[in-house]
Write a protein that holds these residues in place. Structure first.
Motif, mmCIF file in Angstrom:
data_model
loop_
_atom_site.group_PDB
_atom_site.id
_atom_site.type_symbol
_atom_site.label_atom_id
_atom_site.label_comp_id
_atom_site.label_asym_id
_atom_site.label_seq_id
_atom_site.Cartn_x
_atom_site.Cartn_y
_atom_site.Cartn_z
ATOM 1 N N THR A 11 0.859 -1.114 0.009
ATOM 2 C CA THR A 11 0.055 -0.224 -0.239
ATOM 3 C C THR A 11 1.035 1.184 -0.361
ATOM 4 O O THR A 11 2.028 1.505 0.333
ATOM 5 C CB THR A 11 -0.679 -0.350 0.942
ATOM 6 N N VAL A 12 -0.192 2.444 -0.537
ATOM 7 C CA VAL A 12 1.195 3.348 -0.246
ATOM 8 C C VAL A 12 1.914 3.832 0.949
ATOM 9 O O VAL A 12 2.581 5.029 0.660
ATOM 10 C CB VAL A 12 0.581 4.824 -1.313
ATOM 11 N N HIS A 35 5.433 1.273 -5.108
ATOM 12 C CA HIS A 35 4.568 1.168 -3.874
ATOM 13 C C HIS A 35 3.146 1.146 -3.886
ATOM 14 O O HIS A 35 2.749 1.443 -5.198
ATOM 15 C CB HIS A 35 4.972 2.630 -3.187
ATOM 16 N N GLY A 36 2.647 0.646 -3.036
ATOM 17 C CA GLY A 36 1.177 0.254 -3.627
ATOM 18 C C GLY A 36 1.257 -0.994 -4.128
ATOM 19 O O GLY A 36 0.391 -0.505 -4.920
#
Length: 193
Positions: A11-12, A35-36
């Motif tokens: 997840t970000v 990221h994410g």
């Protein structure tokens, strides 16, 4: 010959710093970070860039095997591709390295366990959602308007009010009015045989 790192957080809002520190301590001169992005997805921009960057003699290093992927087939395909290109693979946490037959065998076993862990987690999540639904609890956001307001919106619509007027009276958006009226109409429609 260089150590190149790859890090991933699902997840970000997660912080990859633990992974980055471990990869730097392992000697990585460059780290690619997604990221994410779920490990179950094969299409990860930074992983693709990392794999493209690697050259014969390099070592791709990850903090933990599941950072490379959660699907056994995908992980083994990536490792096979790396091996054919003369690139070795290492996982810091598990102490895995593909520079020998024992390392490759352990990698296969660890990849299978990573997928088993993911599959078990999904199974538990589905079972939990089913149990909650059985008890009348459902996930997701609560509705913007209550059932009584949907009935009121239907009455107002029958009286000739527009969706804009109904939305103003109920203090919701026009889209919300349309969505709930459409859903209520579908629920009331008789079944066709």
């Amino acid at each position: 010959m260089a150590i190149i790192g790859y890090a991933r957080v699902s997840t970000v809002d997660q912080d990859p710093q633990l992974q980055l520190d471990a990869l730097t301590a392992a000697g990585a001169i460059r780290v690619f970070t997604d990221h994410g992005v779920s490990g179950s997805k094969a299409d990860r921009p930074q992983l693709a860039a990392c794999l493209d960057h690697l050259r014969s003699g390099d070592t791709l290093t990850v903090w933990k095997l599941d950072r490379l992927g959660r699907d056994t087939r995908h992980v083994l395909d990536v490792i096979s591709d790396l091996t054919s290109r003369g690139v070795t693979f290492a996982s810091v946490t598990e102490g895995l390295h593909t520079d020998g037959p024992m390392g490759r065998a352990m990698l296969t076993i660890m990849a299978a366990f990573a997928q088993l862990e993911r599959d078990t987690m999904l199974e538990r999540t589905r079972a939990g959602l089913a149990a909650a639904a059985k008890n009348g609890r459902y996930g997701g956001r609560p509705p913007k308007i209550a059932a009584a307001d949907v009935v009121r919106a239907q009455e107002l619509q029958r009286k000739g009010l527009t969706a804009d007027d109904i939305a103003k009276l109920l203090s919701v958006s026009r889209a919300t009015v349309y969505r709930h009226l459409r859903s209520a109409a579908s629920a009331e429609a008789p079944l066709q045989s």
